[in-house]
Structure formats: C-alpha cells, structure tokens
Scaffold this active site. Structure first.
Site, PDB file in Angstrom:
ATOM      1  N   THR A  59       0.836  -1.206   0.000  1.00  0.00           N
ATOM      2  CA  THR A  59       0.000   0.000   0.000  1.00  0.00           C
ATOM      3  C   THR A  59       0.866   1.249   0.000  1.00  0.00           C
ATOM      4  O   THR A  59       2.006   1.236   0.478  1.00  0.00           O
ATOM      5  CB  THR A  59      -0.887   0.033   1.261  1.00  0.00           C
ATOM      6  OG1 THR A  59      -0.048   0.010   2.424  1.00  0.00           O
ATOM      7  CG2 THR A  59      -1.828  -1.149   1.314  1.00  0.00           C
ATOM      8  N   GLY A  60       0.304   2.327  -0.537  1.00  0.00           N
ATOM      9  CA  GLY A  60       0.820   3.688  -0.457  1.00  0.00           C
ATOM     10  C   GLY A  60       2.291   3.878  -0.215  1.00  0.00           C
ATOM     11  O   GLY A  60       3.144   3.561  -1.052  1.00  0.00           O
ATOM     12  N   LYS A 102      -7.315 -15.067  12.129  1.00  0.00           N
ATOM     13  CA  LYS A 102      -8.413 -16.033  12.196  1.00  0.00           C
ATOM     14  C   LYS A 102      -8.143 -17.208  11.266  1.00  0.00           C
ATOM     15  O   LYS A 102      -8.475 -18.358  11.582  1.00  0.00           O
ATOM     16  CB  LYS A 102      -9.732 -15.357  11.831  1.00  0.00           C
ATOM     17  CG  LYS A 102     -10.926 -16.306  11.854  1.00  0.00           C
ATOM     18  CD  LYS A 102     -12.234 -15.580  11.616  1.00  0.00           C
ATOM     19  CE  LYS A 102     -13.411 -16.565  11.662  1.00  0.00           C
ATOM     20  NZ  LYS A 102     -14.710 -15.876  11.513  1.00  0.00           N
ATOM     21  N   THR A 154      -7.705  -0.871   1.895  1.00  0.00           N
ATOM     22  CA  THR A 154      -7.601  -2.332   2.006  1.00  0.00           C
ATOM     23  C   THR A 154      -8.923  -2.981   2.405  1.00  0.00           C
ATOM     24  O   THR A 154      -8.998  -4.211   2.478  1.00  0.00           O
ATOM     25  CB  THR A 154      -6.532  -2.719   3.051  1.00  0.00           C
ATOM     26  OG1 THR A 154      -6.875  -2.141   4.315  1.00  0.00           O
ATOM     27  CG2 THR A 154      -5.162  -2.233   2.614  1.00  0.00           C
ATOM     28  N   HIS A 199      11.548  -8.378  53.212  1.00  0.00           N
ATOM     29  CA  HIS A 199      10.094  -8.536  53.212  1.00  0.00           C
ATOM     30  C   HIS A 199       9.385  -7.213  52.927  1.00  0.00           C
ATOM     31  O   HIS A 199       8.463  -6.812  53.627  1.00  0.00           O
ATOM     32  CB  HIS A 199       9.612  -9.140  54.535  1.00  0.00           C
ATOM     33  CG  HIS A 199      10.096 -10.548  54.751  1.00  0.00           C
ATOM     34  ND1 HIS A 199       9.769 -11.584  53.909  1.00  0.00           N
ATOM     35  CD2 HIS A 199      10.914 -11.077  55.694  1.00  0.00           C
ATOM     36  CE1 HIS A 199      10.344 -12.695  54.328  1.00  0.00           C
ATOM     37  NE2 HIS A 199      11.058 -12.414  55.413  1.00  0.00           N
TER      38      HIS A 199
END
Length: 524
Positions: free
Chosen positions: A35-36, A137, A68, A284
């Site tokens: 892209t671009g 996915k 996109t 502690h």
C-alpha cells in the site's frame, strides 16, 4: 525455490527493517503486494511491487482512509484453502499467504502532552486491525507478522521450510496479532474514555477513565508465588517507564523469585528518592537499613549497621555505580538475594561472580516510574495516583516551642523519605543520614515506636538526639513519650489528630521540636 505462487501483503507504519525483509521474501519467491507509502519505499528500493489499488481495481479514497477494506483483500486472507477455493476462483480472489502489518502509532501520538482529539482520531488505524484479524483467524493457511522483531525468525523458518511456515509458528504469530489488536483497541478506549470530546479541547479530564485497559506483557513464569504452593508469573507494562524495575537487566545469578521481584521493586523505589549517594537494604518489602553519605561504601556500612540480623538474605540497592571494593565488602560480609544498581565496574562483576547465585541487576535511574498504583481485590481493582508527594522544609509547620536546628532539619527530612517506603504503621528513627531503628507494619503506632526503639538498642545504636518520622498522625501521646524516653530530639509527622494538642504538649515536655507535614504516607 519454486514458490512463485505465494503472495505477501505488506503495509507498515513502522518501516524499520522492512526493505530488507521484503527483499528477502522476494528472494525466497514471494510476490509482493503493498500500500501507499510502503509500496513507494519498496519500489524505490528496486523491488517489484504491486500496489493494492491496482490489485483491487479500486483507488485509495478519502485521503487513504479506505484502501484495504475490499473483498479481494479480505477474501484472500480469510479464504479457507479447499473449502472456499471455488468461490475464490469464481471471484478472482488470489490467496494471500503472508500478511505483514503494523499499525498507525496511536500510543506514541497520544503519549505527547499536547496531543489533541483530532490528532488522536487520525492515528486510529482501521484497515490494519481488520487485516490482522482476518489473517490471524485464518492461521491454518495464512501467516501474519506484526512487528519488526519477528522478521529474522520468520525469514529463518521460511528458508528452512522451503518457503512455508509450520502450523505451530502460524498459530503463535496469530496469537501475537490478536494480542496486538487487543492492546491497540485498549489504548484507544483508555485514552478516549478520559477525554471529554469537546471540539478543540486537548485536555485529559479524567485521571480514572470509565474503563481501565492496562496491558501487561509476561516477562517470565516464576517457580512459585509468595509460597511454594502458589503459581506465579511476572508481567510488565506494555511500555515500561524509564527507571522501572521492569526495564532492568539481570547480569548474573539464579532466576528471580516472586518475593525477590516484590522486594527489589521496594528497594529500587526507595533508593531512587535520594540525590546523594545512597544505600537501601530491604527485607520482606520493608527497608531495614537506609543511609546516605559522600562515599557509596559508607552508605552500605551505615545501612547494614541499622539491622544486621534483618539484612541477612536481603535486597541491596544503590543509586550509584558499584565498584570492586564495595562488591567485595558486601559478599564478604553478608548473604544477600539481590543486588541492584545503575552500573557496575568490570572488576566488581568479576568479584560478584564468586557468588554465582547472587542475582545482580542493572537498572536505569529515573523519575518515579509509575503514575498510578493498583491493588487487586476480589473481582476488582483499586487504582490510585502514586504516592509521590515530595515534602520540603517550606512545606512543614513547626508546632512546638523549640525550632529545629540545621542538623535536625536534615535528619527529619531524611527520616520522612524513608518512612514513606515503610509499611504502615511506620516509625523511623534516624540521625546523620542513616536509619537507627525502624518499626513497621504494626496494628498500633505506639508498638511501631517501641519496636523501632528496641531494634536500635539491639543494634547498639543510640537514639539520643535523633529524629523520628511517623507516616501518619499520633492518635495519643504515648508514641511521643516512648520517643522522648529514648532521647529523640525531633519529630516529623502529618498532624491532624483530635489530640494534636496533647501530642504537642508531650513533645514540649520532652524538649523536642516537632513539625507537621499535613501529608500522610500510609503504605499497606
């Protein structure tokens, strides 16, 4: 390699390393789709790149906001190999095998103090997260890369596996992608929830937004928690602040334990308060010895002398580099769990290597690393602004007949800084830039006063002429009487009790000077 049918879609905001990565993909046999600005960068670098607008047949519109979000992109990412291939052929949707995307820098943009709403909105990525979700996915068929740190390992596996990635790697990359989207959405929700949305307003109006979306990254699994029957892990902020323990580097020693981390954080926060050379010894989660001096080795001598018994197996923190003489003195004198400092000489590291189990940490000094503190409660979270109130002499009010002299002022403010890091109820006796006795974590303030006095006596330290700090007001005069009987000369406390007059009278009877800070430092 014969893998020319493979297609990689690259669209990145952070372009570090992308030219080399893309060139390596091309050499392996991937066709490049981009892209671009990314496409322009790669083309100028001599790579054969197809622009997304050419691939989809749809030009980028609305200033690049829509480019996109197209069936040919998401179909290529989401299409299940086998089950959806007929649809992909009918619709002329090529399979996209590798997605390389990192998102608009929303977190970086909104971290600027002058970031306004319009700037924040323009830095919200839409197409990037959508593509990441689609690819992740469909990890059974598609690999997704979300960070430059992944480039080298992905390339190595592609070379080793003849242009493919195994299922486990694709799954791990998918999980990383979903984690990144969750982090990104959380950052957007968190920032916008604290903004009023008024046109032209850049102010953050809510310290505590309607939804808390803090993101933590696991540093390591731990052997166990506070006790051996508890499981545990250490997580850090997504972007650790300068000066935080999470940004430290372990130089030697066994793996850190749950209690090591908790105690070291307390020591590092405490020592970071002091501008002069300082040493803090913690046991502690409570300081058991704190000292400042011109020479760092003297700070250790004085801090250790406060409570040699408790210092055994403790955590030691310095706010100056450790040299060989100091390292040798420590390991010859005592058993310790962790040593943390901003730096070490090479000779010091070689000396410390004699005790291979000692955990040696190097950490950057910086401002208080956390603007908020959080405590987990059942099914919930308590969040508060950090207790970073700094008290100076000008903030204090002398309430007794006698005024503090110069040395007493120094002792009072030193004791006050130390008391801030001691568990409540907290009492600190100090003089000459060192603690003399500390009473911590008691249910009554007079018991803390008595314990601190007893600890000083047990260490052979004289409280005569010393200063005493109390993290909260004295509800009765008994704490002042305990201190007065030990020879304490000066007291610093918040004030504000219903019986302040009685407490002030007790201080005057003992010839003490006492100042009120009007600031409380409970630490539970």
């Amino acid at each position: 390699m014969n893998s020319t049918d493979k297609l990689a879609l690259i669209s990145v905001s952070d372009k570090s390393g992308i030219e080399e990565f893309a060139a390596s993909l091309a050499a392996i046999g991937f066709r490049l789709l981009s892209t671009g600005g990314t496409a322009k960068l790669l083309t100028n670098g001599g790579l054969d790149v197809t622009e997304v607008s050419e691939f989809t047949g749809s030009p980028e519109i609305m200033g690049g906001r829509v480019k996109t979000l197209h069936p040919r992109i998401h179909g290529g990412l989401l299409g299940r190999r086998g089950e959806d291939e007929a649809v992909m052929r009918d619709r002329d949707i090529p399979k996209i095998d590798l997605l390389v995307v990192n998102l608009y820098p929303f977190e970086k943009a909104t971290s600027a103090a002058d970031c306004d709403l319009a700037t924040a909105i323009e830095n919200i990525d839409i197409g990037g997260p959508a593509m990441l979700r689609s690819a992740a996915k469909n990890f059974e068929s598609v690999a997704v890369v979300t960070h430059p740190d992944q480039y080298d390992s992905v390339l190595q596996k592609l070379r080793d596996q003849h242009g493919t990635l195994d299922r486990q790697t694709r799954f791990e990359l998918a999980v990383a992608a979903f984690n990144r989207v969750a982090q990104y959405d959380g950052a957007i929700s968190h920032w916008l929830s604290a903004h009023n949305g008024a046109a032209g307003d850049s102010g953050m109006l809510e310290v505590f937004p309607g939804q808390s979306n803090a993101t933590f990254i696991k540093v390591m699994d731990l052997r166990y928690g506070e006790n051996p029957h508890q499981r545990a892990a250490w997580y850090r902020d997504l972007y650790p602040a300068a000066g935080s323990l999470s940004g430290s580097r372990q130089l030697q020693g066994k793996a850190l334990s749950f209690n090591n981390i908790n105690d070291t954080d307390a020591a590092w926060q405490c020592v970071g308060q002091f501008e002069t050379p300082a040493c803090v010894i913690v046991k502690h989660a409570n300081p058991c010895g704190v000292a400042v001096a011109e020479h760092l080795i003297d700070t250790y001598d004085k801090a250790f002398a406060t409570d040699p018994t408790s210092a055994f197996g403790g955590i030691i923190a310095f706010n100056r580099p450790v040299d060989e003489a100091l390292a040798g003195e420590i390991i010859d004198r005592q058993f310790l769990e962790v040593l943390i400092a901003p730096a070490y000489s090479q000779a010091a590291l070689e000396r410390l290597a004699d005790k291979q189990n000692v955990r040696v940490l190097e950490a950057e000094l910086g401002p208080r690393p956390c603007h908020q503190d959080a405590k987990r409660v059942a099914s919930g979270l308590l969040i508060q602004t950090a207790d970073d109130a700094v008290i100076t002499r000008d903030d204090c009010r002398v309430v007794t007949d006698r005024q503090p002299d110069e040395q007493e002022w120094q002792d009072l403010l030193f004791a006050w800084k130390t008391a801030r890091m001691v568990k409540s109820n907290a009492i600190v006796y100090a003089a000459g830039g060192r603690t003399l006795g500390i009473g911590a974590g008691q249910m009554s303030r007079v018991d803390s006063s008595r314990i601190g006095r007893w600890k000083a006596q047990d260490a052979g330290l004289d409280l005569n002429g010393s200063a005493m700090a109390s993290d909260a007001f004295f509800p009765f005069r008994d704490g002042l009487d305990t201190a007065g009987d030990a020879g304490v000369a000066a007291v610093i406390q918040p004030g504000g009790s219903m019986r302040d007059d009685e407490v002030i009278a007790a201080a005057n009877e003992h010839g003490m000077t006492m100042v009120f800070t009007a600031v409380r430092h409970f630490r539970h």
